[in-house]
Design a protein around this motif. Structure first.
Motif, short mmCIF file in Angstrom:
data_model
loop_
_atom_site.label_atom_id
_atom_site.label_comp_id
_atom_site.label_asym_id
_atom_site.label_seq_id
_atom_site.Cartn_x
_atom_site.Cartn_y
_atom_site.Cartn_z
N THR A 123 0.84 -1.20 0.00
CA THR A 123 0.00 0.00 0.00
C THR A 123 0.88 1.24 0.00
OG1 THR A 123 -1.75 1.19 1.18
CG2 THR A 123 -0.12 0.06 2.51
N LEU A 124 0.30 2.33 -0.46
CA LEU A 124 0.98 3.63 -0.45
C LEU A 124 0.36 4.58 0.56
CD1 LEU A 124 1.50 4.23 -4.29
CD2 LEU A 124 3.17 3.38 -2.63
N ASP A 125 -0.54 4.06 1.38
CA ASP A 125 -1.22 4.93 2.35
C ASP A 125 -0.24 5.52 3.37
OD1 ASP A 125 -3.58 4.39 1.08
OD2 ASP A 125 -4.20 2.81 2.48
N ASN A 126 0.76 4.74 3.76
CA ASN A 126 1.71 5.24 4.75
C ASN A 126 2.50 6.42 4.20
OD1 ASN A 126 1.02 3.17 6.63
ND2 ASN A 126 2.33 1.75 5.51
N LEU A 127 2.93 6.30 2.97
CA LEU A 127 3.69 7.40 2.36
C LEU A 127 2.80 8.61 2.12
CD1 LEU A 127 5.99 5.51 -0.19
CD2 LEU A 127 6.51 6.27 2.12
N SER A 128 1.56 8.38 1.73
CA SER A 128 0.66 9.52 1.53
C SER A 128 0.34 10.22 2.84
CB SER A 128 -0.64 9.04 0.87
OG SER A 128 -1.32 8.12 1.71
N SER A 129 0.40 9.49 3.95
CA SER A 129 0.15 10.11 5.26
C SER A 129 1.29 11.04 5.68
CB SER A 129 -0.03 9.03 6.33
OG SER A 129 -1.16 8.22 6.04
N GLY A 146 2.18 13.47 4.15
CA GLY A 146 1.75 14.81 3.79
C GLY A 146 0.83 15.45 4.81
N ASP A 147 0.48 14.73 5.89
CA ASP A 147 -0.37 15.31 6.93
C ASP A 147 0.34 16.48 7.60
OD1 ASP A 147 -2.18 13.41 6.27
OD2 ASP A 147 -1.77 12.11 8.01
N GLY A 148 -0.46 17.41 8.10
CA GLY A 148 0.11 18.64 8.65
C GLY A 148 1.05 18.42 9.81
N LYS A 190 7.30 3.62 10.41
CA LYS A 190 8.34 3.15 9.49
C LYS A 190 8.43 4.06 8.27
CE LYS A 190 7.89 -1.67 10.92
NZ LYS A 190 7.49 -3.04 10.55
N ALA A 191 7.30 4.60 7.82
CA ALA A 191 7.34 5.53 6.70
C ALA A 191 8.07 6.81 7.08
CB ALA A 191 5.91 5.84 6.24
N MET A 192 7.84 7.31 8.29
CA MET A 192 8.57 8.49 8.75
C MET A 192 10.06 8.18 8.89
SD MET A 192 6.06 10.41 11.47
CE MET A 192 5.56 8.95 12.40
N ALA A 193 10.38 6.99 9.38
CA ALA A 193 11.78 6.60 9.49
C ALA A 193 12.43 6.50 8.11
CB ALA A 193 11.89 5.26 10.22
N LEU A 194 11.67 6.01 7.12
CA LEU A 194 12.20 5.96 5.76
C LEU A 194 12.48 7.37 5.24
CD1 LEU A 194 12.94 4.26 3.28
CD2 LEU A 194 10.55 4.42 2.56
#
Length: 310
Positions: A69-75, A77-79, A281-285
């Motif tokens: 999924t790409l939902d983690n990477l799209s998240s 962009g949250d403020g 994990k997406a933030m760590a990436l």
């Protein structure tokens, strides 16, 4: 004539023949020992760097069930995540610049001292220790010194009538992180920038003076252009060091998550919002990508610096 003609043929035949078996065995044994010597290093890199990076990269593209999924990477962009990345970048850049300037001045003062003198050995040894003095221990040292009940805070309140927290409890927020991060950035700058200053040869200054150049012209036209790649590379290293720091901020900031490492901690350990492990994990990436770009630029600058240091 026949003897003379046979000598080159014998030499060429000796070069074509393979080395004796014992010599090949000794060469293979030396190569085997060299490889065996670096196996622990590569094992350490694999366990503590390669495997965690792969886990982070794979988890960033997977949901809780393990499906892509790409939902983690799209998240990302949250403020609140963008604000955390912005504060992390600002904190790292500010402390890197402050640490680079103050550390470079201290390193220059050491260069002017005797190379084998007690002062230089003492300061460089202290910088080697203080550059690694971080985490919870450093946070406790600042809390015990200038915290709400620190001895410096109480002394200034009782003896001088000065309340350093009249404008708010700044030590446990971003201003406190700037102060604490700059504290361990300065000795690190001394360690990494001192070899570049040692590479500046006195003959260059003498040559500038013999041509009628002033001290300012020497620094502007000779020393500063030579030191600029090393200075910028050291600043990038300080930026990466601050951007990836976690333990000190975690010990100081008990509430809220102003920077990315604390946001990752919140995503991994939150008991209120569950299922955010892969978002962490997406933030760590994202942090890995930033650090990788910074270290790539650092390697380019170090390559240029090594040309004249050699």
């Amino acid at each position: 004539m026949s003897t003379v003609a046979q000598q080159p043929d014998a030499a060429m035949k000796q070069r074509r023949d393979p080395a004796p078996a014992p010599a090949r065995w000794r060469a293979g044994w030396r190569r085997g020992r060299q490889l065996a010597g670096v196996v622990p290093f590569f094992a350490f890199i694999a366990v503590f760097l390669v495997i965690p990076t792969l886990v982070v990269a794979i988890g960033a593209f997977a949901n809780d069930d393990g499906h892509p999924t790409l939902d983690n990477l799209s998240s990302l962009g949250d403020g609140y995540i963008l604000d955390a990345f912005g504060r992390s970048l600002w904190l790292s850049a500010l402390t890197a610049v402050l640490g680079a300037i103050l550390g470079a001045l201290l390193a220059y003062a050491l260069v002017t001292a005797r190379p084998d003198g007690l002062l230089r050995r003492l300061v460089t040894s202290a910088c080697g220790v203080l550059a690694q003095f971080g985490g919870v221990t450093l946070a406790f040292a600042f809390i015990a010194t200038i915290g709400l009940s620190g001895f410096v805070t109480l002394f200034m309140q009782n003896q001088l009538g000065i309340n350093i927290y009249s404008g708010g409890v700044w030590l446990f927020d971003m201003p406190g992180l700037v102060l604490v991060y700059t504290y361990f950035q300065i000795p690190l700058m001394v360690i990494v920038f001192l070899p570049a200053l040692d590479g500046i040869r006195p003959q260059w200054r003498e040559a500038t003076a013999s041509l009628g150049g002033s001290t300012w012209q020497y620094w502007r036209r000779v020393a500063m252009p030579l030191l600029a790649p090393a200075f910028l590379g050291s600043t990038l290293l300080l930026f990466s060091n601050a951007f990836s720091a976690y333990a000190t901020a975690a010990a100081l900031v008990s509430q809220g998550s102003p920077i990315v490492p604390l946001q990752i901690r919140s995503a991994l350990t939150s008991e209120i919002v569950l299922g955010n492990q892969n978002l962490g994990k997406a933030m760590a990436l994202g942090m890995v990508v930033v650090v990788a770009v910074v270290m790539w630029l650092y390697a380019l600058l170090q390559r240029r610096t090594s040309r004249w240091l050699a």
